[in-house]
Design an enzyme around this catalytic site. Structure first.
Site, PDB file in Angstrom:
ATOM      1  N   SER A  41     -19.685 -14.526  32.605  1.00 37.34           N
ATOM      2  CA  SER A  41     -20.012 -13.384  31.677  1.00 37.34           C
ATOM      3  C   SER A  41     -18.753 -13.294  30.753  1.00 37.34           C
ATOM      4  O   SER A  41     -18.573 -14.204  30.130  1.00 37.34           O
ATOM      5  CB  SER A  41     -19.845 -12.210  32.819  1.00 37.34           C
ATOM      6  OG  SER A  41     -20.194 -10.914  32.114  1.00 37.34           O
ATOM      7  N   HIS A  76     -27.745 -11.790  36.903  1.00 36.03           N
ATOM      8  CA  HIS A  76     -26.353 -11.933  36.062  1.00 36.03           C
ATOM      9  C   HIS A  76     -25.395 -12.339  37.398  1.00 36.03           C
ATOM     10  O   HIS A  76     -24.749 -11.417  37.990  1.00 36.03           O
ATOM     11  CB  HIS A  76     -26.164 -10.959  35.320  1.00 36.03           C
ATOM     12  CG  HIS A  76     -24.667 -11.101  34.486  1.00 36.03           C
ATOM     13  ND1 HIS A  76     -24.765 -11.845  33.489  1.00 36.03           N
ATOM     14  CD2 HIS A  76     -23.501 -10.490  34.680  1.00 36.03           C
ATOM     15  CE1 HIS A  76     -23.557 -11.668  32.917  1.00 36.03           C
ATOM     16  NE2 HIS A  76     -22.721 -11.067  33.716  1.00 36.03           N
TER      17      HIS A  76
END
Length: 409
Positions: free
Chosen positions: A247, A388
């Protein structure tokens, strides 16, 4: 509230909850604008470059454009640094590893950053290593009760699935990590009065100038400082250190790898907008989505490209090209549309000509693979089924890639 801010809060708290996305978020490929990417192999004077010209001036030219328009300039000032071993145990993880915890003190009014390093036992030569920044404290990467805990906000071992520490150690790699908030607190409405930024201010300065580093720059700086320490550790082969991030830390790993050629391999996991994904696709998260909640990740100059991505002098394929000819791995997830998996793949594909100029196999002839069908050339890529996150599957790919690319097999 913008989803990027809500995702930011979710990462801060460790939750996976997502909020409503901005009304103008595009997930329709038919609405992706026509665009032309800047050519990394044509310099600012309009001249085509080969390997010699890339090394001589084009690489530094591209790096400078990223400094000026995206991440900001990192101070070149060298700080005094002192390392103190806070704790060490040669029988950690049931005898598999040696755990060392180091307090690194920077500057004349020392600022402390805690490093956690595990090296595999029973190996015959210095080990290669993975270096990355954790989100919520060193104590979260494993349930090991001896890891020093600087705060109680997050539970011990709560991020262990992201680190797969024992799997990495069993494979013969060392691991080094440090906590995000010790470098830059990463707070909404940040004023840069704490963290490492003030160590570099000139007299009277209270925040970075428009072309100076934001949080991503600071996190990347700290990754390089961790490598400085690893170069002093006999048990680690500092010529075989991979920098890894997920991320926003994937964005930071890419910027660290671009700036610091000592990193032998670079891994970006779900880094998205401002990381591996192409800006000009205008798909998922975009610059104007980031500017209100997390503009401080970038330099202030980046704001001028809100809704004007096509005017950027660079795009993220050029960031990936700065890592050439070193091994690079970019990974995406099927459900992480916000990070634009196709844009991440295309950035890797369009960085490939620079790799191929150096005689390295890359992705120029590849189509985007089906989920869970990784490609391992000098540029690796996979699209993992799921959300994610950084998972055991991702680590399996990175370790297999490192085995071949960093000469461990």
């Amino acid at each position: 509230m913008l989803r990027s801010f809500c995702v930011f809060l979710g990462l801060m708290t460790g939750s996976a909850a997502l909020a409503a996305e901005p009304a103008d978020t595009n997930y329709d490929e038919s609405k992706v604008p026509q665009f032309t990417l800047p050519d990394p192999l044509v310099d600012n004077a309009g001249q085509a470059v080969g390997p010699e010209e890339w090394v001589d001036h084009r690489r530094s030219e591209v790096l400078r454009m990223f400094e000026e328009s995206v991440y900001g300039k990192t101070p070149d000032q060298k700080l005094d640094v002192r390392y103190e071993i806070s704790e060490s145990d040669a029988d950690a993880l049931n005898g598999k590893a040696t755990r060392t915890q180091i307090a690194a003190y920077f500057g004349t009014d020392p600022y402390r950053i805690d490093l956690l390093v595990y090296t595999p036992n029973g190996v015959d030569e210095p080990a290669p290593a993975f270096v990355g920044i954790n989100f919520n404290g060193n104590h979260t990467v494993h349930a090991d009760p001896a890891i020093l805990q600087r705060d109680t906000e997050f539970e011990r071992g709560s991020s262990s699935d992201r680190w797969q520490l024992e799997t990495v150690i069993d494979r013969g790699y060392a691991v080094a990590t440090l906590a995000r908030h010790q470098i830059d607190p990463d707070r909404y409405k940040v004023n840069f009065s704490d963290g490492v930024h003030p160590l570099f201010y000139s007299d009277g300065q209270t925040s970075p100038r428009d072309d100076q580093w934001g949080s991503i720059g600071a996190w990347a700086w700290a990754l390089s400082r961790t490598l400085d320490y690893l170069e002093t550790v006999p048990q680690i082969d500092a010529s075989r250190v991979a920098v890894i991030g997920h991320s926003r830390m994937g964005k930071s790993a890419l910027w660290a790898g671009a700036r610091d050629p000592r990193f032998a391999m670079v891994v970006s996991n779900d880094s998205g907008c401002g990381g591996a994904a192409l800006y000009r696709r205008c798909y998922g998260e975009r610059i104007h989505h980031m500017m209100k909640p997390i503009s401080y990740w970038f330099c202030k100059n980046h704001r001028q490209y809100e809704n004007r991505e096509d005017e950027l002098p660079v795009d993220q394929h050029m960031l990936l090209a700065l890592i050439a000819p070193r091994p690079l791995y970019v990974a995406s997830a099927t459900n992480d549309r916000w990070a634009d998996p196709k844009g991440e793949f295309l950035a890797a594909k369009h960085a490939s000509p620079v790799y191929e100029m150096f005689g390295k196999p890359a992705l120029s002839t590849q189509s985007m693979p089906k989920p869970d069908h990784p490609i391992h050339t000098t540029i690796g890529y996979h699209l993992r089924t799921g959300d994610h996150a950084i998972t055991a599957y991702d680590w399996q790919q990175y370790l297999a890639f490192a085995d071949t690319q960093m000469g461990t097999q």
